[in-house]
Scaffold this motif. Structure first.
Motif, mmCIF file in Angstrom:
data_model
loop_
_atom_site.group_PDB
_atom_site.id
_atom_site.type_symbol
_atom_site.label_atom_id
_atom_site.label_comp_id
_atom_site.label_asym_id
_atom_site.label_seq_id
_atom_site.Cartn_x
_atom_site.Cartn_y
_atom_site.Cartn_z
ATOM 1 N N VAL A 1 44.977 -31.095 9.138
ATOM 2 C CA VAL A 1 43.543 -30.847 9.214
ATOM 3 C C VAL A 1 43.342 -29.365 8.919
ATOM 4 O O VAL A 1 43.822 -28.508 9.655
ATOM 5 C CB VAL A 1 42.972 -31.206 10.604
ATOM 6 N N ASN A 2 42.660 -29.084 7.825
ATOM 7 C CA ASN A 2 42.439 -27.710 7.360
ATOM 8 C C ASN A 2 43.760 -26.947 7.235
ATOM 9 O O ASN A 2 43.860 -25.768 7.558
ATOM 10 C CB ASN A 2 41.484 -26.965 8.300
ATOM 11 N N ALA B 1 40.723 -38.479 15.203
ATOM 12 C CA ALA B 1 41.224 -38.525 13.825
ATOM 13 C C ALA B 1 41.641 -39.936 13.428
ATOM 14 O O ALA B 1 41.327 -40.387 12.320
ATOM 15 C CB ALA B 1 42.394 -37.559 13.669
ATOM 16 N N LEU C 1 41.117 -33.099 5.321
ATOM 17 C CA LEU C 1 42.280 -33.845 5.804
ATOM 18 C C LEU C 1 43.242 -34.114 4.654
ATOM 19 O O LEU C 1 42.820 -34.487 3.562
ATOM 20 C CB LEU C 1 41.845 -35.186 6.404
ATOM 21 N N TYR D 1 43.125 -36.012 18.155
ATOM 22 C CA TYR D 1 42.594 -34.745 17.650
ATOM 23 C C TYR D 1 41.166 -34.948 17.159
ATOM 24 O O TYR D 1 40.867 -35.906 16.452
ATOM 25 C CB TYR D 1 43.486 -34.221 16.515
ATOM 26 N N ASP E 1 35.725 -30.678 7.825
ATOM 27 C CA ASP E 1 37.188 -30.584 7.876
ATOM 28 C C ASP E 1 37.799 -31.195 6.615
ATOM 29 O O ASP E 1 37.264 -32.137 6.042
ATOM 30 C CB ASP E 1 37.747 -31.330 9.086
ATOM 31 N N VAL F 1 37.981 -34.548 14.932
ATOM 32 C CA VAL F 1 37.633 -34.241 13.544
ATOM 33 C C VAL F 1 36.120 -34.042 13.468
ATOM 34 O O VAL F 1 35.362 -34.813 14.044
ATOM 35 C CB VAL F 1 38.063 -35.402 12.615
#
Length: 130
Positions: free
Chosen positions: A42-43, A15, A60, A52, A58, A54
């Motif tokens: 995220v979502n 991320a 953000l 994390y 997705d 991505v």
């Protein structure tokens, strides 16, 4: 089995690295600081790890300067390229903010001058005499 894990991890990008490549932050450490501070979603789920993964699709949500940005990941970048290349990595879903109206009465003049105050005092005095 090992190739399946490698392919699955190849479809994700850290991320902090994605935010840096998409040019939302000037340095990767700044993007990591925002994420580890708990300011990335995220979502709709809070993420506190810069590592994390991505993927494309997705959504953000994160703060940038004085506004909240909402972006949809369209592609994962390979490098931090020029701005037109970086803008192809995402779709901006940030809602438009209404402009804040200026304070009434000031008319952009600022504080009244001494001459303005004298004239105001004269007008007030003439009203009292009437």
């Amino acid at each position: 089995m090992a190739t399946q894990l490698h392919q699955a991890s190849a479809l994700k990008l850290r991320a902090d690295k994605w935010l840096w490549q998409a040019r939302f932050f000037k340095t990767r450490s700044l993007s990591a600081k925002v994420i580890t501070g708990g300011h990335l979603r995220v979502n709709g789920t809070k993420v506190a790890k810069a590592s994390y993964g991505v993927t494309s699709g997705d959504v953000l949500t994160f703060p940038q300067a004085k506004k909240i940005r909402v972006v949809k990941v369209l592609a994962l970048g390979e490098r931090r390229g020029p701005a037109p290349e970086a803008q192809k990595l995402y779709e901006d879903l940030t809602p438009e903010e209404k402009p804040v109206p200026k304070a009434p009465g000031a008319d952009g003049k600022g504080r009244p001058t001494k001459r303005d105050r004298r004239n105001l005092d004269l007008m007030k005095a003439s009203r009292v005499e009437d």
